[in-house]
Every structure is written in C-alpha cells, then in structure tokens.
Enzyme design. Sequence first.
Site, PDB file in Angstrom:
ATOM      1  N   TRP A 102       0.822  -1.216   0.000  1.00 58.55           N
ATOM      2  CA  TRP A 102       0.000   0.000   0.000  1.00 58.55           C
ATOM      3  C   TRP A 102       0.848   1.254   0.000  1.00 58.55           C
ATOM      4  CZ3 TRP A 102      -4.346  -0.326  -2.115  1.00 58.55           C
ATOM      5  CH2 TRP A 102      -5.163  -1.458  -1.947  1.00 58.55           C
ATOM      6  N   ASP A 172      -1.568   6.471   6.602  1.00 58.83           N
ATOM      7  CA  ASP A 172      -2.662   5.679   6.029  1.00 58.83           C
ATOM      8  C   ASP A 172      -3.013   4.602   7.053  1.00 58.83           C
ATOM      9  OD1 ASP A 172      -4.324   3.923   4.752  1.00 58.83           O
ATOM     10  OD2 ASP A 172      -2.972   3.530   3.055  1.00 58.83           O
ATOM     11  N   LYS A 196     -12.473  -1.742   6.608  1.00 67.17           N
ATOM     12  CA  LYS A 196     -11.755  -2.705   7.430  1.00 67.17           C
ATOM     13  C   LYS A 196     -12.200  -2.627   8.895  1.00 67.17           C
ATOM     14  CE  LYS A 196      -8.753  -2.684   3.747  1.00 67.17           C
ATOM     15  NZ  LYS A 196      -7.859  -1.864   2.948  1.00 67.17           N
TER      16      LYS A 196
HETATM   17  C1  PLP Z   1      -7.366  -1.380   1.875  1.00 64.84           C
HETATM   18  C2  PLP Z   1      -6.271  -0.399   1.945  1.00 64.84           C
HETATM   19  C3  PLP Z   1      -6.134   0.646   1.001  1.00 64.84           C
HETATM   20  C4  PLP Z   1      -7.079   0.786  -0.164  1.00 64.84           C
HETATM   21  O1  PLP Z   1      -8.302   1.218   0.258  1.00 64.84           O
HETATM   22  P1  PLP Z   1      -9.463   1.601  -0.773  1.00 64.84           P
HETATM   23  O2  PLP Z   1     -10.490   2.160   0.161  1.00 64.84           O
HETATM   24  O3  PLP Z   1      -9.888   0.348  -1.452  1.00 64.84           O
HETATM   25  O4  PLP Z   1      -8.934   2.611  -1.715  1.00 64.84           O
HETATM   26  C5  PLP Z   1      -5.113   1.535   1.164  1.00 64.84           C
HETATM   27  N1  PLP Z   1      -4.242   1.446   2.186  1.00 64.84           N
HETATM   28  C6  PLP Z   1      -4.327   0.459   3.108  1.00 64.84           C
HETATM   29  C7  PLP Z   1      -3.345   0.399   4.216  1.00 64.84           C
HETATM   30  C8  PLP Z   1      -5.347  -0.490   3.008  1.00 64.84           C
HETATM   31  O5  PLP Z   1      -5.432  -1.461   3.932  1.00 64.84           O
END
Ligand code: PLP
Length: 360
Positions: A102, A172, A196
């Site tokens: 990511w 993030d 999540k």
């Molecule tokens: C799932 C995830 C993403 C992507 O998220 P989207 O909402 O599908 O764009 C980005 N960064 C991390 C750490 C993730 O777990």
Amino acid sequence: MARVFNFSAGPAMLPEAVLRQAREEMLDWRGSGMSVMEMSHRGKEFMSIAQEAEADLRSLLGIGDDYKVLFLQGGASTQFAMVPLNLAGRTGKADYLNTGSWSKKAIGEAKRFCTVNVAASTQDTKYTRAPAQAELNLDPGAAYLHYTPNETIEGVEFPYIPDTGDIPLVADMSSTILSRPIDVSRYGLIYAGAQKNVGPAGLTLVMVRADLVGQAMAQTPAMLDYAVHAENGSMYNTPPTYAWYLAGLVFKWLKDLGGLEAMAAVNQRKADRLYAAIDGSGFFRNPVDPACRSWMNVPFTLGNPELDATFLSEAKKVGLVTLQGHRSVGGMRASIYNAMPEEGVRTLIDFMQDFERRYG
Ligand SMILES: *Cc1c(COP(=O)(O)O)cnc(C)c1O
C-alpha cells in the site's frame, strides 16, 4: 441462519450487534417513517446522525478541536492523490516510507504531483519488517512524511510512531484505525478507508490538523480539496449517508465495549494467540519480524503449499472463510479486525491444529 467467521482483509466483518440494529432501523429510522438511505443529507434527522457520529469518533480517539474530521468518498486510494495535492505545494517535496504494497501505491500516485524522497524502504527484505527510526533518511525540505502504520497485505506494523520533528506526519491507517488508542496530536493527517475497521466500503475518514487545510495546489479539483469539504461539513456534495450512519453505529458499539483500551486488549489477545499457535507449530509459518507483526492482518504459509486448496476448502466447511493470502504474497492471511470475535480466532486455531495433525 449461520454466520461465518470471515477473515477477509476488506470489506471485512461488521459487529453482529451493529447489523442487527441496522436491520431493526432499516424501514423506519426512529419514527421518521423512512430508511436512513432515503433521507435528505441536509435534513435534521441525518444531520443528527452525522454530528453524533463525528462526536463519538472524536471522543473515541481523543481528537482535539484543532483537527477537522471529514467523512469522504473515494477510498484510501483517493487519499493517495489528495494528500500530495493538498499538502505538497508548500515545498514541492515529500518523504515516503516504502514498507509494503500500500505504501508503494501511495508513492506511485504522489509522484504525479511532487518530488518523492523514499526516506526508507524495506522492499529488498520482502517487506517483512518496519524500518527503525535511525534508518529514516528524512529530507528537511519535505512538506510531510507519509507512512503506512499497518501494511495490510504483508501484515507488518510499525511498533513506534516516526519522529519527524516539525514536519507533518501523514498516516494511512486504513487497516489499523480504532484497533487501539492513538495519539492523534502526533499526526498532521490520518486517513482510513472504512471497510476494514470502521464500516461499509464507500466511506473514507480523514482527520487533518486545521492549519494544514487550505493549501491545495491551484489546479486541485473541488472534490479533492480538504478545504472545500471542511467548509461544508463534508456535505459539499451528497456524502455516503448510509455508510456514515453505519460507521456511527460502530462507534457506539466501541464505546459500549469500553472504548479503545478495551478494544486493544481484545485485539492483542487475539493476535497473541494466533501468532503463538503459528510459532508453536512445525507446519505453519509467519515471515514477519516478531517486533513488527500486525495485530490486524496475519499472513501465514503451510509447510506444504500443495495443501493450500485443501486447507481453504476444509476451513470453509467449518465456517472459516476468506483465508487465502493476497495474490501478490500467496499462502494464507487471517484478517482479525475489531469485529472478528475471539471465538473466531479460537475456532481458526483449533482448525489449524487439527489440520496439522492430519496432514502435517
Ligand atoms: C485497503 C487499503 C487501502 C485501499 O483502500 P481503498 O479504500 O480500497 O482505496 C489503502 N491502504 C491500506 C493500508 C489499506 O489497507
């Protein structure tokens, strides 16, 4: 009806109590005669839902008044562009830590908008650890440092918050937000896709220090400008109302549980038990440095990869689903977010031990 234990990395399980309440309120939200999905986002009913959700999130995380909380769309992936568009203009440069799939994607996107300095990378050791503070090669001219506290695909988590001095820290937190208390004041900006640990897909949370809002590059589209969303209470256009409402129910569920300290105790117990079972077996293996193992995403491999398909199909028969690892990593991955009950982890461990006895 039999609900399964769903180990998906996202969209992930939601607390059953939240789903039941949503069902209860589906056709008639508290005497309004309509579903939350059918409400005007500017009406007093939805405004009360929206404000209460924000207040609960602020109290759960201890977010100060000097932070804006935004309820946006576009997922974390849109933040990969919004962060540099809004924050990089000051110097045109930003630091990034490359610690997994990511963060690598975030770096790729940022390069469209600014000069990226990769201040540390663990790619050459296959993303099995987090870099130490002393390894960070920080650029004093960086407008911010971006990192991914929990790498969802590799199952790697930072055991510390990077120290960047006066340079704003951007995180993030898609796969770790609300899993434990965090010191929000250490961050300039935190973002997280909801699917999540927060609620359904379609909602993205952003917490940003107010002084960082209002510096977007001139060409920034209105929908990608934090200032536009902040000035409009996240209602510049129609927000993801139902996802916002469900996130609010999840915040209430967390408060009822005793808040994030209580949640953290449960999460640590779940993770400790699963890693102990993996390490204690001669058959399952997790490649991540024990000091950097994720509480939320636990990748593991089988002693014999030819048994992967058997493992998955037998697991499914006992109600343990979505255990296959990410296609880039292979093997298995058990995502054990907040809503995964302890019983789910116990059932998984029992199944793994039984599987090892029969095939190991
Ligand atoms: C799932 C995830 C993403 C992507 O998220 P989207 O909402 O599908 O764009 C980005 N960064 C991390 C750490 C993730 O777990």
